[in-house]
Design an enzyme around this catalytic site. Structure first.
Site, PDB file in Angstrom:
ATOM      1  N   CYS A 195       0.877  -1.172   0.000  1.00 10.62           N
ATOM      2  CA  CYS A 195       0.000   0.000   0.000  1.00 10.62           C
ATOM      3  C   CYS A 195       0.914   1.221   0.000  1.00 10.62           C
ATOM      4  O   CYS A 195       2.042   1.134  -0.468  1.00 10.62           O
ATOM      5  CB  CYS A 195      -0.995  -0.023   1.178  1.00 10.62           C
ATOM      6  SG  CYS A 195      -0.270   0.211   2.809  1.00 10.62           S
ATOM      7  N   ARG A 218      -3.435  -0.637   5.626  1.00 10.32           N
ATOM      8  CA  ARG A 218      -3.986  -1.682   4.764  1.00 10.32           C
ATOM      9  C   ARG A 218      -3.050  -2.858   4.547  1.00 10.32           C
ATOM     10  O   ARG A 218      -3.458  -4.012   4.736  1.00 10.32           O
ATOM     11  CB  ARG A 218      -4.382  -1.099   3.407  1.00 10.32           C
ATOM     12  CG  ARG A 218      -5.532  -0.119   3.487  1.00 10.32           C
ATOM     13  CD  ARG A 218      -5.783   0.558   2.170  1.00 10.32           C
ATOM     14  NE  ARG A 218      -4.665   1.453   1.838  1.00 10.32           N
ATOM     15  CZ  ARG A 218      -4.536   2.116   0.699  1.00 10.32           C
ATOM     16  NH1 ARG A 218      -5.454   1.966  -0.249  1.00 10.32           N
ATOM     17  NH2 ARG A 218      -3.519   2.917   0.484  1.00 10.32           N
ATOM     18  N   ASP A 270      -7.670   3.988   1.067  1.00 11.13           N
ATOM     19  CA  ASP A 270      -6.931   4.215   2.304  1.00 11.13           C
ATOM     20  C   ASP A 270      -7.832   4.808   3.393  1.00 11.13           C
ATOM     21  O   ASP A 270      -8.413   5.869   3.193  1.00 11.13           O
ATOM     22  CB  ASP A 270      -5.772   5.168   2.018  1.00 11.13           C
ATOM     23  CG  ASP A 270      -4.721   5.182   3.102  1.00 11.13           C
ATOM     24  OD1 ASP A 270      -4.944   4.583   4.171  1.00 11.13           O
ATOM     25  OD2 ASP A 270      -3.671   5.790   2.875  1.00 11.13           O
TER      26      ASP A 270
END
Length: 146
Positions: A9, A15, A117
């Site tokens: 990410c 994440r 996000d």
């Protein structure tokens, strides 16, 4: 056969470490290694507190996490690279152009769904991202273990 999976990410504090934990847990019966990194990692930062809390609330045992920057070596070492958003594929290929063909969205099996996000967006955004990550990691695990 995929022996090493890298999940990517941006910051490597929300994440990708969540996906790393969930996929590692789902693949516990295998010898597949799962790691994570960030395109613009907040190097050496721990897991974001809300992400950590959600994992704990769902019964996952947490080990210390230290965010790490994506490197060409990490991409080269991986057999499969999973990312959260389409633009992350471009970011990975910028670091390691030779990785084309082994970089996919984590949400590939959910019609190439992106996982946005949740950083600095509150608990509901984290819960939503967690649910998407959980679905995606289960889909990958079922394919990797079959």
């Amino acid at each position: 056969m995929f022996n090493k999976i890298l999940i990517v990410c941006v910051g490597n504090i929300c994440r990708s470490p969540t996906a790393e934990k969930l996929l590692h847990s789902a693949l516990a019966s295998s010898c597949i290694e799962v790691r994570s990194a960030g395109l613009a990692a907040l190097q050496d930062h721990p897991l974001e507190p809300m992400a950590s809390r959600l994992l704990e609330e769902r019964g996952y045992t947490l080990l210390a996490h230290s965010a790490r920057q994506l490197t060409r070596a990490a991409v080269s070492d991986a057999d499969l690279v999973l990312v959260m958003e389409q633009r992350h594929i471009d970011g990975v290929l910028e670091v390691a152009p030779e990785a084309r063909g082994k970089v996919f969205l984590l949400g590939k099996w959910q019609h190439d769904r992106e996982i946005k996000d949740p950083y600095r967006q509150g608990r509901s955004a984290f819960i939503h991202a967690f649910a998407l990550i959980e679905q995606a990691t289960q889909a990958w695990a079922s394919r990797l273990l079959s």
